[in-house]
Design an enzyme around this catalytic site. Structure first.
Site, short mmCIF file in Angstrom:
data_model
loop_
_atom_site.label_atom_id
_atom_site.label_comp_id
_atom_site.label_asym_id
_atom_site.label_seq_id
_atom_site.Cartn_x
_atom_site.Cartn_y
_atom_site.Cartn_z
CD GLU A 83 -69.89 10.55 -16.92
OE1 GLU A 83 -71.07 10.50 -16.51
OE2 GLU A 83 -69.58 10.41 -18.12
CG HIS A 134 -75.94 11.97 -16.27
ND1 HIS A 134 -74.98 12.50 -15.45
CD2 HIS A 134 -75.28 11.12 -17.12
CE1 HIS A 134 -73.79 12.00 -15.77
NE2 HIS A 134 -73.94 11.17 -16.78
CD GLU A 135 -76.37 9.60 -20.38
OE1 GLU A 135 -75.52 10.02 -21.20
OE2 GLU A 135 -76.06 8.89 -19.41
CG HIS A 138 -72.67 13.76 -20.72
ND1 HIS A 138 -71.46 14.06 -20.15
CD2 HIS A 138 -73.15 12.68 -20.05
CE1 HIS A 138 -71.20 13.19 -19.17
NE2 HIS A 138 -72.22 12.35 -19.08
#
Length: 440
Positions: free
Chosen positions: A360, A307-308, A311
């Protein structure tokens, strides 16, 4: 000789009278030009441009040209009233032609800057405006990473610590999946664990290093509030992602990945009870040991790291800086008509927060594909987000008043979304020994 003197006297007298007549004609011409103008020009000057005629007409008030006052231009109507032209910038803008030129040139510059900075995000194919250059974005990420290492210098786990090795292996799998998911070689080096070398104020002795090698992650628990069992319907959905992907395929949009070229990926584990992790621009991954208490499996950590990294793939940090710039301009305009407190509240609720919640969700989708391609079961990701929601506390208004969607809603969207089917397909191929490339 008498006749010569008489003739010389007569000649001098004639020349002198001719010179006086010529001077009078110049003065009268100057006066007539000043009063009635010359040619077809409507605007004339009240004084002559010839300093000689000025001195002849006003012999006692002659001033050098550089000391004279600025000339005011005017025209005389039929009632002999003088109308002066306005001075200053307003004079220039009163001309419709000049105003049209300014608007045309300004609009062209704005459109050129906007179109020239549009980029397409991998997978979702969403087009976003990023004003920050990739070089500056990378420098900002490295600077922030250096400051973070200096602030946590006493809490950074050594590279040979078991948890550091574990996180490094998982992150290496995710970065390898990202390399396969992109359609061209990025020229990355091997993922490495960062060190404290070169960090200002870092003085770790050999004894302290040995203690750090044996140090276990902190068992301190972070404060958490109980979540309600009753959930109301929330407006958050992922239809925009499906629409964006469909339009991207129809228009043949190619994802922008220039900001990922030549990155030096690094990972850092900080011994802190904070339940958090992030990836800075430039490929700097930071994980806090507070996560290990709640997420014990490698698949759960892979979901968080994926997930990070998502970004960073989507350039969300640079996009957020660009969005804030436009929002600030809009706020300055609205301040002239509305109370500032109302403007700030409305811009936060209707511009800032919805924008960050969408980012997100976008990172959730990209991270899900990355963890599946790395060999981790993507069905663990919804459980991770639901658990994160319980740890941080949730409410029915979180999808309106928070930068992150509620954990339960994120889990529901990932479970039923089309991206889960894609992730499971990639995961099965990886488990069967068939690598999948170009899925982003």
């Amino acid at each position: 000789m008498g006749w010569y003197r008489r003739s010389r006297f007569v000649l001098d007298a004639v020349l002198s009278s001719a010179e006086r007549i010529s001077s009078k004609n110049q003065v009268s011409e100057s006066i007539s030009r000043t009063k009635f103008g010359s040619g077809s020009s409507l605007f004339v000057s009240p004084v002559s441009r010839n300093p000689i005629s000025q001195s002849l007409f006003h012999p006692n008030h002659y001033k050098p040209q550089f000391l004279s006052q600025p000339r005011r231009w005017y025209y005389v109507d039929r009632r002999q009233v003088r109308h002066f032209r306005p001075r200053g910038p307003d004079k220039w803008f009163q001309n419709p032609r000049n105003l049209f030129i300014v608007l045309a040139v300004g609009s062209g510059v704005v459109i050129s800057v906007y179109i020239g900075n549009l980029e397409t995000i991998p997978y979702t194919k969403r087009t976003h405006f990023v004003l920050l250059s990739r070089t500056l974005e990378k420098e900002l990420g490295e600077k922030q990473f250096k400051e973070l290492k200096a602030s946590f210098k006493d809490k950074i786990l050594p590279a040979i610590h078991p948890e550091s090795v574990r996180v490094q292996l998982i992150a290496n799998d995710v970065i390898g999946a990202l390399q396969r998911g992109l359609r061209k070689e990025q020229g990355w080096g091997d993922l490495r664990y960062t060190s404290m070398v070169g960090v200002e104020g870092s003085h770790v002795t050999a004894k302290e290093q040995q203690q750090q090698k044996l140090m276990a992650p902190s068992s301190s628990s972070s404060s958490s509030s109980s979540s309600s069992d009753k959930w109301e319907d929330e407006v958050l959905d992922d239809k925009w992602i499906e629409k964006s992907r469909k339009e991207g395929k129809e228009n043949g949009k190619e994802a922008y990945t220039g900001h990922l070229e030549g990155l030096n990926w690094e990972v850092l584990v900080v011994n802190d009870p904070m339940v958090n992790a992030f990836c800075l621009p430039g490929g700097k991954i930071v994980v806090f040991t507070g996560l290990f208490k709640h997420f014990k499996s490698d698949a759960e950590l892979a979901a968080i790291i994926g997930h990070e990294v998502g970004h960073a793939v989507a350039r969300h940090s640079a996009e957020e800086i660009s969005k804030r710039l436009w929002i600030a301009i809009i706020q300055l305009v609205l301040y002239q008509f509305v109370v500032p407190d109302v403007v700030n509240t409305m811009s936060t609720l209707f511009l800032n927060l919805p924008f960050t919640r969408r980012m997100e969700m976008e990172a959730d989708y990209i991270g899900l594909l990355l963890m599946a391609s790395a060999g981790y079961d993507p069905r663990e990701a919804p459980k991770v987000y639901e658990k994160l929601g319980k740890i941080g506390g949730q409410s029915a208004l979180q999808d309106y008043l928070s930068t992150h969607p509620s954990g339960k809603k994120r889990a529901q969207l990932l479970s039923r979304a089309e991206v889960m089917e894609e992730a499971l397909s990639i995961y099965r191929d990886v488990q069967a020994g068939r690598g999948v490339e170009g899925f982003l």
